[in-house]
Design a protein around this motif. Structure first.
Motif, PDB file in Angstrom:
ATOM      1  N   GLU A 137       0.842  -1.351   0.058  1.00  0.00           N
ATOM      2  CA  GLU A 137       0.044   0.068   0.069  1.00  0.00           C
ATOM      3  C   GLU A 137       0.894   1.009  -0.170  1.00  0.00           C
ATOM      4  OE1 GLU A 137      -4.055   1.569   2.508  1.00  0.00           O
ATOM      5  OE2 GLU A 137      -3.130  -0.383   3.013  1.00  0.00           O
ATOM      6  N   ARG A 138       2.010   1.167   0.683  1.00  0.00           N
ATOM      7  CA  ARG A 138       2.890   2.427   0.822  1.00  0.00           C
ATOM      8  C   ARG A 138       3.626   2.743  -0.421  1.00  0.00           C
ATOM      9  NH1 ARG A 138       6.924   1.778   5.371  1.00  0.00           N
ATOM     10  NH2 ARG A 138       7.822   3.696   4.149  1.00  0.00           N
ATOM     11  N   SER A 139       3.646   1.579  -1.464  1.00  0.00           N
ATOM     12  CA  SER A 139       4.455   1.626  -2.352  1.00  0.00           C
ATOM     13  C   SER A 139       3.490   2.466  -3.753  1.00  0.00           C
ATOM     14  CB  SER A 139       4.906   0.302  -3.024  1.00  0.00           C
ATOM     15  OG  SER A 139       3.999  -0.605  -3.498  1.00  0.00           O
ATOM     16  N   LEU A 140       2.160   2.484  -3.499  1.00  0.00           N
ATOM     17  CA  LEU A 140       1.490   2.719  -4.763  1.00  0.00           C
ATOM     18  C   LEU A 140       1.744   4.190  -5.376  1.00  0.00           C
ATOM     19  CD1 LEU A 140      -2.006   1.313  -3.487  1.00  0.00           C
ATOM     20  CD2 LEU A 140      -0.553   0.491  -4.890  1.00  0.00           C
ATOM     21  N   LEU A 141       1.771   5.053  -4.542  1.00  0.00           N
ATOM     22  CA  LEU A 141       2.054   6.489  -4.943  1.00  0.00           C
ATOM     23  C   LEU A 141       3.336   6.628  -5.489  1.00  0.00           C
ATOM     24  CD1 LEU A 141       0.913   9.314  -5.633  1.00  0.00           C
ATOM     25  CD2 LEU A 141       1.796   9.865  -3.137  1.00  0.00           C
ATOM     26  N   PRO A 142       4.475   6.162  -4.738  1.00  0.00           N
ATOM     27  CA  PRO A 142       6.094   6.300  -5.581  1.00  0.00           C
ATOM     28  C   PRO A 142       6.111   5.630  -6.877  1.00  0.00           C
ATOM     29  CG  PRO A 142       5.845   5.660  -3.174  1.00  0.00           C
ATOM     30  CD  PRO A 142       4.710   5.668  -3.515  1.00  0.00           C
ATOM     31  N   LEU A 143       5.340   4.267  -6.913  1.00  0.00           N
ATOM     32  CA  LEU A 143       5.539   3.856  -8.074  1.00  0.00           C
ATOM     33  C   LEU A 143       4.732   4.452  -9.167  1.00  0.00           C
ATOM     34  CD1 LEU A 143       5.003   0.287  -6.888  1.00  0.00           C
ATOM     35  CD2 LEU A 143       7.227   1.026  -7.830  1.00  0.00           C
ATOM     36  N   PHE A 144       3.631   5.003  -8.760  1.00  0.00           N
ATOM     37  CA  PHE A 144       2.651   5.998  -9.934  1.00  0.00           C
ATOM     38  C   PHE A 144       3.422   7.117 -10.150  1.00  0.00           C
ATOM     39  CE2 PHE A 144       0.352   9.961  -9.797  1.00  0.00           C
ATOM     40  CZ  PHE A 144      -0.098   9.994 -10.995  1.00  0.00           C
ATOM     41  N   ILE A 145       4.264   7.742  -9.365  1.00  0.00           N
ATOM     42  CA  ILE A 145       4.863   8.921  -9.901  1.00  0.00           C
ATOM     43  C   ILE A 145       6.269   8.531 -10.542  1.00  0.00           C
ATOM     44  CG2 ILE A 145       6.765  10.939  -8.803  1.00  0.00           C
ATOM     45  CD1 ILE A 145       4.673  11.128  -6.636  1.00  0.00           C
ATOM     46  N   HIS A 146       6.819   7.469 -10.318  1.00  0.00           N
ATOM     47  CA  HIS A 146       8.108   7.054 -11.253  1.00  0.00           C
ATOM     48  C   HIS A 146       7.741   6.392 -12.541  1.00  0.00           C
ATOM     49  CE1 HIS A 146      11.577   7.598  -8.385  1.00  0.00           C
ATOM     50  NE2 HIS A 146      10.759   7.158  -7.312  1.00  0.00           N
ATOM     51  N   MET A 147       6.471   6.244 -12.644  1.00  0.00           N
ATOM     52  CA  MET A 147       5.900   5.600 -14.061  1.00  0.00           C
ATOM     53  C   MET A 147       6.156   6.936 -14.965  1.00  0.00           C
ATOM     54  SD  MET A 147       2.550   3.716 -13.440  1.00  0.00           S
ATOM     55  CE  MET A 147       1.998   3.755 -15.054  1.00  0.00           C
ATOM     56  N   ASN A 148       6.379   8.179 -14.514  1.00  0.00           N
ATOM     57  CA  ASN A 148       6.234   9.339 -15.552  1.00  0.00           C
ATOM     58  C   ASN A 148       7.882   9.629 -15.614  1.00  0.00           C
ATOM     59  OD1 ASN A 148       3.355  10.647 -15.454  1.00  0.00           O
ATOM     60  ND2 ASN A 148       3.941   9.675 -13.246  1.00  0.00           N
ATOM     61  N   GLU A 149       8.768   8.716 -15.258  1.00  0.00           N
ATOM     62  CA  GLU A 149      10.209   8.870 -15.475  1.00  0.00           C
ATOM     63  C   GLU A 149      10.432   8.920 -16.939  1.00  0.00           C
ATOM     64  OE1 GLU A 149      13.490   7.473 -13.475  1.00  0.00           O
ATOM     65  OE2 GLU A 149      12.590   7.189 -11.633  1.00  0.00           O
ATOM     66  N   ASP A 150      11.661   9.788 -17.269  1.00  0.00           N
ATOM     67  CA  ASP A 150      12.125   9.760 -18.630  1.00  0.00           C
ATOM     68  C   ASP A 150      12.871   8.648 -19.011  1.00  0.00           C
ATOM     69  OD1 ASP A 150      10.838  12.454 -18.914  1.00  0.00           O
ATOM     70  OD2 ASP A 150      12.649  13.470 -18.275  1.00  0.00           O
ATOM     71  N   ILE A 151      13.276   7.670 -17.905  1.00  0.00           N
ATOM     72  CA  ILE A 151      14.150   6.599 -18.223  1.00  0.00           C
ATOM     73  C   ILE A 151      13.052   5.517 -18.731  1.00  0.00           C
ATOM     74  CG2 ILE A 151      16.044   5.000 -17.475  1.00  0.00           C
ATOM     75  CD1 ILE A 151      16.913   7.351 -15.829  1.00  0.00           C
TER      76      ILE A 151
END
Length: 940
Positions: free
Chosen positions: A783-797
């Motif tokens: 549950e704690r990982s949801l938001l960080p993973l969503f934001i990192h889906m926007n990475e340029d890499i």
């Protein structure tokens, strides 16, 4: 001097200085004053003082009071007399024409007059200024220098010496005394023999000189007494070795008088109640020239001159009294053996002897090492062909001093340097034998000091210094010790550094190269083969970067010492010579065939070169290879290698890899575990690889270590730990069941690291953990990982964005959130944001904290995603939590200075929208329609 005295001192006209004698500097004085071609003369033999009864009393001689020249000032007031004297001085200084005898004497008398009145009226500060402005000391020195050397025809010398004595009472008037001493001694000590002079005037002049020295050194010293004595003795000592016997005898006489005064003023303990204002403690007194003094006096006893011998023996007796008191002060008085020794020494000081060898032995017992060294260097000077001393006596003195001498590092360096500079000037066979015997003895006594001394004498190891190397290495037992010292210097610093250590390292490599060319040292050198080989190889791979052409041709062209790569080339030659000395010619052959030298010297290829070298050594010389491997183990296990660590670690790892892994290799495991925490990234990487290879079939045993490495602050350690965890999870999934939660928390902390590979691998491993058998215990972490993973889906890499998307799918699946899983699978990014915001009432505070962290991300795309999500979260909480909305606005205010214009613009728009929404009427659409309206306005 009062108001009348200040007028001429301040308002004096610019003066024209008379032509003056320029005295030689102190160094020239110590080299020996010029010797006039006068006949041999003698001084009146001083009476021997009664030591037992009158010890501590100065020699009983009448005080010299030079007669004053006639003047008409006897009835003048003190101020008028002083003014009259100052006017005479200024007139003399300004006068440009030659001065007659009467004018010179009047000038000197005037100086004594103002010195006496100054003492009465306490105006020394004004007089000091007056003396400096009128250069009184320089004028007196010039008068002494102008006196004819071949005769003593007037009292001018006497008056000048007395005037200097009077000036000593004026604080600051006599600053630079060494030039003054030089001129005084040259003017008086170099006079013709006594029978050619006015005996009465000559005796008065000598007594005036003694009084001046006593006053300047002991009564009115400008520095410490020991410093004043050192200056006087340094100027006097060259006169004791002159060919002129009269000058020699006068110089020794002055040393006798000064040493008597030294004993008088220097007590075993300071006596504060004795009334002696200048009484000093023996233990606190250091006479830097004591060794030179004793040596000069003993060598003077060898001259067949009764008066010189007598003065020298008396001076030695006084100096022995001084050194006996000093030694007793330094020793422990409660030791019975020491007490008996002092009683014996005291008996000797009373009986004394004329046997200079016995005297020397007695002095040597109480000398400090530097004093013995001073005496040895003086004896070495006396052994030169150009010396006036008896060369045989000097060589005997040197041989006697070496018997129980325990030299320190600096002592050995001084002796070796002196021998190197002067041995070509010594041809007497007995003296040469002593010198040849000194080097093996010094090398055996202190091989470290001998090695450093020879390297300092000639870093290039020229022909002359190599002869001294051969003398030092003439003892078989000394060879490995001195080679060990060269090895130590090769390990201090890499070649080519512009430092003292770098110069010593290069000198050590040069000396070793020269030594390896001599086959007679082969058996001793082979004892240190592994250590030398490793040190030279590390020097090669650590050398300054060479171009490909330089590295390829360094072995092809002839060796030229002046070439830019000569230092590296010399190390290459030394390695070849070392291998041939150890009968490993085949390894040299293979290294040349496979062009390993150019690989080892290349900045980008030296690791491959060490790998190839390890393979060749294992194939051709396994016995020696094993010795090298054991030495590397000891180095890495027990030493701090600093700059040598990475090359040593690479060579060890390559040799360990080439010879095959053993799972029970405890020593290797200990080394890898030690260097997992190294400050060098290369060493850490090799250590992790080594442990991974060492535990290839039992990776689960590394799990406790991996958990610790995940806490390490260094990125490469975390990355290697994640890689090892993936292997453990693949091979032994059951071993991590008890630490799943701990691992998941550590992996979550890696999602925001700057290293892209670490982010990707940690997300991939996190996704694998969410598929583990006991994955239900990971629900909080998922549950704690949801938001960080969503934001990192926007990475340029792309690879990181894909890993984040895949981990989000697994987290949603574990949480049973089918809508989120479907949206993540179809990569509908902002639909995922809406989905996450559906739970904002419960997770809003956590969302806020996680999102604010991403505002500091190095990627602009991640920061933009964080700003957008904060805007959406603020809109969601508008009517629910005004305090949190304020926190969101504060966070966005802090991001207004972002380096990326697009991010700054987005921050401004979001803040504007959030501010405008404070007055939104309640007729605005709510729910999902409200969110759609917010996104439309936000994107526009």
């Amino acid at each position: 001097m009062g108001q009348h005295a200040s007028r001429p001192a301040v308002q004096t006209a610019p003066r024209v200085k008379p032509q003056r004698f320029l005295p030689p500097v102190a160094a020239q004085a110590m080299a020996g004053p010029q010797q006039p071609s006068s006949s041999v003369m003698e001084e009146r033999k001083p009476s021997r003082p009664v030591e037992a009864k009158d010890e501590g009393k100065p020699p009983q001689e009448p005080t010299v009071v030079p007669p004053a020249p006639h003047s008409d000032t006897s009835r003048m007031p003190v101020c008028a007399v002083e003014r009259y004297a100052m006017d005479n001085i200024e007139a003399f200084v300004r006068r440009t024409e030659p001065q007659n005898e009467e004018q010179k004497m009047k000038f000197l008398q005037s100086i004594r007059t103002i010195c006496n009145t100054t003492a009465e009226r306490n105006t020394s500060q004004e007089l000091r200024i007056f003396c400096c402005r009128n250069d009184l000391v320089e004028n007196i020195t010039a008068l002494l220098a102008e006196e004819p050397q071949e005769k003593l025809s007037s009292e001018l010398r006497l008056q000048a010496i007395a005037t200097i004595t009077a000036l000593s009472k004026v604080e600051g008037a006599l600053e630079e005394k060494i030039p003054l001493f030089v001129v005084c001694f040259q003017s008086i000590l170099l006079l013709p023999s006594e029978q050619d002079l006015d005996t009465n005037l000559y005796s008065k002049t000598l007594r005036a000189l003694d009084e001046m020295l006593d006053t300047l050194v002991f009564t009115h010293p400008t520095t410490s007494i020991e410093e004043e004595l050192k200056n006087v003795f340094q100027v006097l000592l060259p006169f004791t070795s002159m060919q002129n016997s009269a000058a020699r005898q006068r110089a020794v006489g002055r040393i006798w008088k000064l040493s008597h005064s030294l004993v008088h003023y220097c007590q075993e303990r300071p006596h504060h109640s004795s009334g002696q204002s200048r009484s000093i403690c023996c233990g606190e007194f250091r006479l830097p020239v004591l060794g030179q003094l004793v040596g000069s006096l003993i060598l003077c006893c060898a001259f067949q001159e009764d008066k010189t011998q007598s003065c020298a023996l008396n001076a030695l007796r006084h100096l022995y009294t001084f050194i006996l008191r000093r030694s007793r002060w330094e020793a422990q008085s409660d030791e019975q053996g020491k007490q008996e020794q002092w009683e014996d020494e005291h008996e000797f000081s009373l009986s004394w002897t004329t046997n200079t060898l016995v005297i020397l032995q007695r002095f040597a017992k109480h000398f400090h090492s530097w004093e013995t060294t001073d005496l040895i260097l003086l004896a070495l000077q006396g052994m030169k062909d150009c010396s006036n001393y008896n060369t045989q006596v000097a060589s005997i003195l040197m041989a006697m001093l070496m018997v129980d001498f325990k030299p320190m590092l600096n002592d050995v360096q001084r002796i070796v340097t002196a021998i190197h500079r002067s041995r070509k000037l010594i041809t007497e066979e007995k003296a040469l034998r002593h010198i040849r015997g000194i080097f093996p003895w010094l090398a055996a006594t202190n091989p470290h000091a001998m090695t450093l001394s020879l390297l300092h004498c000639s870093p290039t190891c020229d022909k002359d210094i190599w002869e001294l190397w051969q003398l030092a290495l003439s003892s078989v037992d000394v060879v490995p010790k001195m080679v060990q010292e060269l090895l130590h210097l090769l390990e201090i610093t890499p070649l080519g550094l512009e430092t003292e250590n770098g110069t010593l390292t290069l000198a050590a490599a040069t000396a070793l190269h020269e030594l390896l060319q001599n086959l007679e040292y082969g058996p001793q050198v082979r004892l240190l083969f592994p250590e030398l080989f490793v040190a030279l190889i590390i020097q090669l791979v650590s050398s300054e970067e060479l171009g490909p052409l330089e590295a390829a041709t360094i072995r092809e062209e002839p060796f030229r010492p002046s070439a830019p790569t000569s230092a590296i080339r010399m190390v290459v030659e030394a390695v070849c010579l070392l291998l041939r000395c150890t009968e490993m010619d085949n390894l040299v052959f293979f290294m040349e065939i496979h062009d390993l030298w150019s690989q080892l010297l290349g900045a980008a290829t030296w690791r491959n070169g060490l790998h190839s070298l390890a393979k060749v050594m294992l194939r051709n010389c396994q016995g020696q290879c094993r010795r090298i491997f054991i030495h590397l183990q000891k180095l890495l296990q027990h030493h701090q290698l600093q700059w040598r660590e990475v090359p040593a670690m690479v060579l060890y790892f390559e040799m360990w890899s080439c010879q095959g892994h053993r799972e029970d290799d405890a020593c290797t495991e200990k080394i890898f575990r030690k260097y997992i925490h190294s400050e060098w990234p290369e060493s850490r990487e090799l250590a992790l690889r080594g442990l991974q290879n060492l535990y290839a079939r039992r990776m689960q045993l590394l799990l406790p270590d991996v958990l610790l490495w995940l806490h390490d602050m260094r990125t490469d350690i975390k990355l290697q730990a994640v890689c090892l965890l993936r292997g453990i999870l693949a091979q032994h999934p059951a071993s991590i069941q008890g630490v799943l939660g701990q691992l998941a928390v550590q992996l979550l902390s890696c999602f925001n690291k700057d290293n892209a590979e670490l982010r990707r691998r940690s997300m991939e491993l996190f996704a694998l953990l969410l598929e583990a058998p006991d994955r239900k215990q990971l629900l909080p972490q998922a549950e704690r990982s949801l938001l960080p993973l969503f934001i990192h889906m926007n990475e340029d890499i792309p690879s990181v964005a894909q890993a984040a998307r895949n981990a989000l799918i697994h987290a949603a699946k574990l949480l049973g959130w089918q809508q989120l899983q479907r949206l993540a699978s179809s990569a509908q990014v902002w639909m995922i944001a809406d989905c996450l915001l559906q739970k904002s009432d419960r997770d809003a505070e956590q969302y806020l904290k996680q999102t604010v962290l991403h505002l500091r991300s190095p990627q602009a795309a991640v920061r933009q995603a964080a700003v957008r999500f904060l805007g959406m979260l603020g809109r969601q909480l508008k009517n629910e939590n005004q305090e949190m909305v304020l926190d969101i606005r504060k966070a966005l205010q802090g991001a207004k200075g972002d380096s990326e214009p697009a991010v700054r613009c987005l921050v401004q728009q979001t803040l504007l929208i959030l501010c405008q929404m404070e007055d939104v009427p309640p007729t605005r659409p709510r729910g999902r329609a409200s969110r759609q309206w917010f996104r439309r306005v936000w994107r526009e």
